[in-house]
Design a protein around this motif. Structure first.
Motif, PDB file in Angstrom:
ATOM      1  N   CYS A  17     -83.779-123.048  15.491  1.00 33.39           N
ATOM      2  CA  CYS A  17     -84.760-124.117  15.576  1.00 33.39           C
ATOM      3  C   CYS A  17     -85.068-124.631  14.170  1.00 33.39           C
ATOM      4  O   CYS A  17     -85.401-123.857  13.273  1.00 33.39           O
ATOM      5  CB  CYS A  17     -86.046-123.596  16.228  1.00 33.39           C
ATOM      6  N   CYS A  79     -91.897-128.003  13.505  1.00 37.86           N
ATOM      7  CA  CYS A  79     -91.705-126.904  14.461  1.00 37.86           C
ATOM      8  C   CYS A  79     -92.532-125.674  14.135  1.00 37.86           C
ATOM      9  O   CYS A  79     -92.365-124.629  14.765  1.00 37.86           O
ATOM     10  CB  CYS A  79     -90.219-126.555  14.546  1.00 37.86           C
ATOM     11  N   TRP A  82     -91.884-121.792  14.676  1.00 37.86           N
ATOM     12  CA  TRP A  82     -90.520-121.628  15.181  1.00 37.86           C
ATOM     13  C   TRP A  82     -89.446-122.046  14.169  1.00 37.86           C
ATOM     14  O   TRP A  82     -88.256-121.862  14.428  1.00 37.86           O
ATOM     15  CB  TRP A  82     -90.325-122.438  16.466  1.00 37.86           C
ATOM     16  N   TRP A  87     -83.598-120.150  18.935  1.00 38.36           N
ATOM     17  CA  TRP A  87     -84.282-120.556  20.159  1.00 38.36           C
ATOM     18  C   TRP A  87     -84.364-119.419  21.176  1.00 38.36           C
ATOM     19  O   TRP A  87     -85.387-119.238  21.842  1.00 38.36           O
ATOM     20  CB  TRP A  87     -83.561-121.751  20.798  1.00 38.36           C
ATOM     21  N   ILE A  90     -87.326-116.816  20.872  1.00 33.36           N
ATOM     22  CA  ILE A  90     -88.721-117.185  21.116  1.00 33.36           C
ATOM     23  C   ILE A  90     -89.111-116.691  22.510  1.00 33.36           C
ATOM     24  O   ILE A  90     -88.452-117.032  23.492  1.00 33.36           O
ATOM     25  CB  ILE A  90     -88.913-118.711  21.012  1.00 33.36           C
ATOM     26  N   ILE A  95     -92.674-120.124  24.690  1.00 31.93           N
ATOM     27  CA  ILE A  95     -91.939-121.391  24.687  1.00 31.93           C
ATOM     28  C   ILE A  95     -92.049-122.171  25.997  1.00 31.93           C
ATOM     29  O   ILE A  95     -91.934-123.399  26.008  1.00 31.93           O
ATOM     30  CB  ILE A  95     -90.450-121.150  24.338  1.00 31.93           C
ATOM     31  N   TRP A  98     -94.321-125.301  26.256  1.00 33.54           N
ATOM     32  CA  TRP A  98     -93.782-126.424  25.476  1.00 33.54           C
ATOM     33  C   TRP A  98     -92.576-127.043  26.171  1.00 33.54           C
ATOM     34  O   TRP A  98     -92.455-128.267  26.248  1.00 33.54           O
ATOM     35  CB  TRP A  98     -93.409-125.953  24.074  1.00 33.54           C
ATOM     36  N   MET A  99     -91.692-126.206  26.697  1.00 33.35           N
ATOM     37  CA  MET A  99     -90.497-126.734  27.355  1.00 33.35           C
ATOM     38  C   MET A  99     -90.869-127.554  28.587  1.00 33.35           C
ATOM     39  O   MET A  99     -90.202-128.531  28.925  1.00 33.35           O
ATOM     40  CB  MET A  99     -89.564-125.596  27.761  1.00 33.35           C
ATOM     41  N   ILE A 107     -96.065-127.376  19.351  1.00 35.53           N
ATOM     42  CA  ILE A 107     -95.478-126.098  18.946  1.00 35.53           C
ATOM     43  C   ILE A 107     -96.523-125.340  18.129  1.00 35.53           C
ATOM     44  O   ILE A 107     -97.235-125.950  17.318  1.00 35.53           O
ATOM     45  CB  ILE A 107     -94.212-126.342  18.101  1.00 35.53           C
ATOM     46  N   LYS A 195     -83.043-125.944  22.526  1.00 38.51           N
ATOM     47  CA  LYS A 195     -83.838-125.208  23.502  1.00 38.51           C
ATOM     48  C   LYS A 195     -83.113-123.890  23.767  1.00 38.51           C
ATOM     49  O   LYS A 195     -81.933-123.740  23.416  1.00 38.51           O
ATOM     50  CB  LYS A 195     -83.998-126.002  24.800  1.00 38.51           C
TER      51      LYS A 195
END
Length: 202
Positions: A17, A79, A82, A87, A90, A95, A98-99, A107, A195
């Motif tokens: 990331c 970020c 992160w 990725w 995390i 995460i 956020w995703m 973040i 991601k």
């Protein structure tokens, strides 16, 4: 005319990331930069760049002898905690929120896409109202944000709507109906990873 230029291939392991992490570019930099140079017209004297090295280095190569106006608001998404983390390392509980809503959820220690969009569009509007032609050397997320802004594309759809490879060049032209964009240079590169590799939309 306004030219949006994304930096060349960054020197970082795939899957890490990075947003405002100040990483350098790969050894293919000059080869990639020369290809970008070929599609840019002469006469561009006004140049703005993200201050991160991967952008400023390209701006200096493309426009030697020109003052490069470094704009912090043209930096990639912050970020936060992160930055520099793989990725896949995390934790899901960290995460997942956020995703599921990266547009509005920030973040940890960083920012959300809507926060980045706000600073980017304010900066872009100021530059667009200034003298032309102008070049903006920046990042993929920033270019997607600008294209979303001028096309009224929802931010949540911007990754699917706009394919922005390393070293791509977008030309924006004013028309009576607004700014229209055209891709002048597009490089087919290995798919980027922004991601976790096992993330599935729910």
């Amino acid at each position: 005319m306004i030219y949006l230029i994304r930096h060349t291939t960054p020197l970082i392991e795939k899957g890490i990331c990075y947003g405002q992490l100040n990483i350098d570019v790969t050894d293919s930099f000059e080869t990639e930069a020369i290809e970008i140079q070929k599609v840019l017209p002469p006469g561009i004297e006004h140049v703005y760049s993200s201050p991160l090295i991967r952008c400023h280095k390209l701006a200096s190569f493309l426009f030697p002898g020109h003052p490069i106006h470094q704009e912090p608001h043209l930096m990639e998404l912050a970020c936060g905690e992160w930055e520099g983390v793989h990725w896949d390392a995390i934790p899901p509980q960290v995460i997942d929120p956020w995703m599921k809503d990266f547009v509005n959820v920030a973040i940890p220690g960083g920012e959300s896409y809507i926060q980045m969009h706000s600073r980017v569009t304010q900066c872009f509007t100021r530059i667009a109202e200034g003298p032309h032609p102008v070049a903006i050397v920046t990042h993929g997320g920033v270019i997607r944000s600008i294209l979303s802004h001028i096309t009224n594309t929802p931010l949540v759809d911007s990754f699917g709507a706009f394919q922005i490879s390393y070293g791509c060049v977008m030309q924006l032209q004013a028309t009576p109906s607004g700014l229209l964009y055209e891709t002048l240079h597009h490089v087919t590169t290995e798919k980027e990873q922004h991601k976790p590799s096992n993330f599935k939309k729910q």
